[in-house]
Enzyme design. Sequence first.
Site, PDB file in Angstrom:
ATOM      1  N   LYS A  74      -5.577   2.756   5.946  1.00  0.00           N
ATOM      2  CA  LYS A  74      -6.857   3.408   6.283  1.00  0.00           C
ATOM      3  C   LYS A  74      -8.000   2.734   5.506  1.00  0.00           C
ATOM      4  O   LYS A  74      -9.086   2.489   6.047  1.00  0.00           O
ATOM      5  CB  LYS A  74      -6.755   4.903   5.959  1.00  0.00           C
TER       6      LYS A  74
HETATM    7  N1  LIG Z   1     -16.391  12.435   8.882  1.00  0.00           N
HETATM    8  C1  LIG Z   1     -15.760  11.356   9.304  1.00  0.00           C
HETATM    9  O1  LIG Z   1     -16.284  10.573  10.105  1.00  0.00           O
HETATM   10  C2  LIG Z   1     -14.352  11.066   8.831  1.00  0.00           C
HETATM   11  C3  LIG Z   1     -13.579  10.158   9.573  1.00  0.00           C
HETATM   12  C4  LIG Z   1     -12.260   9.907   9.162  1.00  0.00           C
HETATM   13  C5  LIG Z   1     -11.756  10.519   8.039  1.00  0.00           C
HETATM   14  N2  LIG Z   1     -12.543  11.379   7.320  1.00  0.00           N
HETATM   15  C6  LIG Z   1     -11.928  12.007   6.124  1.00  0.00           C
HETATM   16  O2  LIG Z   1     -11.448  13.290   6.531  1.00  0.00           O
HETATM   17  C7  LIG Z   1     -11.639  14.247   5.483  1.00  0.00           C
HETATM   18  C8  LIG Z   1     -12.511  15.397   5.983  1.00  0.00           C
HETATM   19  O3  LIG Z   1     -13.765  14.834   6.390  1.00  0.00           O
HETATM   20  P1  LIG Z   1     -14.961  15.742   6.921  1.00  0.00           P
HETATM   21  O4  LIG Z   1     -16.016  14.792   7.374  1.00  0.00           O
HETATM   22  O5  LIG Z   1     -14.443  16.792   7.834  1.00  0.00           O
HETATM   23  O6  LIG Z   1     -15.431  16.424   5.543  1.00  0.00           O
HETATM   24  P2  LIG Z   1     -16.328  17.746   5.338  1.00  0.00           P
HETATM   25  O7  LIG Z   1     -17.147  18.034   6.528  1.00  0.00           O
HETATM   26  O8  LIG Z   1     -16.994  17.554   4.021  1.00  0.00           O
HETATM   27  O9  LIG Z   1     -15.236  18.917   5.209  1.00  0.00           O
HETATM   28  C9  LIG Z   1     -14.456  19.002   4.049  1.00  0.00           C
HETATM   29  C10 LIG Z   1     -13.515  20.186   4.154  1.00  0.00           C
HETATM   30  O10 LIG Z   1     -12.843  20.324   2.883  1.00  0.00           O
HETATM   31  C11 LIG Z   1     -13.019  21.684   2.432  1.00  0.00           C
HETATM   32  N3  LIG Z   1     -13.001  21.718   0.971  1.00  0.00           N
HETATM   33  C12 LIG Z   1     -13.725  20.945   0.116  1.00  0.00           C
HETATM   34  N4  LIG Z   1     -13.416  21.264  -1.162  1.00  0.00           N
HETATM   35  C13 LIG Z   1     -12.508  22.275  -1.098  1.00  0.00           C
HETATM   36  C14 LIG Z   1     -11.797  23.022  -2.082  1.00  0.00           C
HETATM   37  N5  LIG Z   1     -11.963  22.797  -3.398  1.00  0.00           N
HETATM   38  N6  LIG Z   1     -10.925  23.970  -1.652  1.00  0.00           N
HETATM   39  C15 LIG Z   1     -10.733  24.192  -0.329  1.00  0.00           C
HETATM   40  N7  LIG Z   1     -11.376  23.521   0.652  1.00  0.00           N
HETATM   41  C16 LIG Z   1     -12.237  22.562   0.262  1.00  0.00           C
HETATM   42  C17 LIG Z   1     -14.336  22.097   3.025  1.00  0.00           C
HETATM   43  O11 LIG Z   1     -14.468  23.498   3.002  1.00  0.00           O
HETATM   44  P3  LIG Z   1     -15.933  24.189   3.115  1.00  0.00           P
HETATM   45  O12 LIG Z   1     -16.233  24.284   4.577  1.00  0.00           O
HETATM   46  O13 LIG Z   1     -15.759  25.486   2.436  1.00  0.00           O
HETATM   47  O14 LIG Z   1     -16.886  23.276   2.365  1.00  0.00           O
HETATM   48  C18 LIG Z   1     -14.223  21.520   4.430  1.00  0.00           C
HETATM   49  O15 LIG Z   1     -13.387  22.316   5.235  1.00  0.00           O
HETATM   50  C19 LIG Z   1     -12.232  13.470   4.305  1.00  0.00           C
HETATM   51  O16 LIG Z   1     -11.204  13.060   3.454  1.00  0.00           O
HETATM   52  C20 LIG Z   1     -12.886  12.257   4.976  1.00  0.00           C
HETATM   53  O17 LIG Z   1     -12.942  11.152   4.102  1.00  0.00           O
HETATM   54  C21 LIG Z   1     -13.813  11.687   7.704  1.00  0.00           C
END
Ligand SMILES: NC(=O)c1ccc[n+]([C@@H]2O[C@H](COP(=O)([O-])OP(=O)(O)OC[C@H]3O[C@@H](n4cnc5c(N)ncnc54)[C@H](OP(=O)(O)O)[C@@H]3O)[C@@H](O)[C@H]2O)c1
Length: 284
Positions: free
Chosen positions: A165
Amino acid sequence: MTTVGFIGLGTMGQLMALNLARAGTDLVVWNRTASRAEPLRDAGARVAGSAAEVFTGSQVIILMLANAAAADAVLEDADVTGRIVVHMGTVAPEDSQRLESAVRAGGGTYVEAPVSGSRVPAAQGALVAMLAGDPETIETVRPLLAPMCRETIVCGPVPDALTMKLATNIFMLSSVLGLVEAFHFAARNNLDLHTLRSIVDNSQMTSDISRVKSTKLESRDFTIQGGAADVLKNLTLVAGAARAAGVSAPLTETMHRLMEETVVLGHGSDDFTAALKALEARDC
Ligand SMILES: NC(=O)c1ccc[n+]([C@@H]2O[C@H](COP(=O)([O-])OP(=O)(O)OC[C@H]3O[C@@H](n4cnc5c(N)ncnc54)[C@H](OP(=O)(O)O)[C@@H]3O)[C@@H](O)[C@H]2O)c1
């Protein structure tokens, strides 16, 4: 029918879980911020009161969380005995190995399944998942991922999917940040940005992501698809892994500095094409 748990309904997770629910998966979900689970309830999923409750009520639990600290927090009170934990978020390979050891020590099995693709492919169920872990467990999990993923590609044992990745991130981020710099260069030379977009979109350089991003850059629409803070996190992971392996990664180092500046300027929650603002700030 296998009951699937889904924890982490953020930018990506909510869209991914919705695709599972719409495909008829028996689904139980939880998110730290409860309001983000409501669209899943509307789509027919059960909403658990805690992460631990998701583990109690499911055989396969998908984690789509921000980082390794979030995964640690969720696993802290979880009973993983006999469960398969599918880790789809992006973390450092060594953190994934540590999580695998913890799950195995608790009597569960662990599969890495980080994804390539951001909001548009997530909404379309067209992500590409990279899988690592025990081959038999991977084959159990694979059909469950189908509503979210166009492809599921096996990379080897843990942490090879996470390392893969990071490799794909170098290509994706350098191509998009190259496009950002092209738009910046064209704008500062008083070129017509619509013409630039037409050329890029019709040439052999075009790709699904370049078309999405060139539209955003022409209109200066920085609403989030792939967040700048998340991109900075990813580049920190790539740079760390490269340094640890003694691998030269000069593009990664340059992109890392640019994204740091983007976040410092206050664009961490914007799309990472907001790196355009960091380039503009550098101009004399
Ligand atoms: N965005 C992209 O384009 C993309 C593409 C591929 C991979 N990714 C990867 O996929 C993952 C998720 O990405 P995302 O864009 O969906 O991120 P995001 O919008 O920031 O969502 C993060 C999630 O993690 C939860 N979270 C954070 N800290 C926490 C804690 N201490 N305890 C419990 N829950 C917690 C958040 O809950 P809350 O809602 O309460 O904050 C939310 O549900 C990341 O690792 C990212 O690098 C992202």
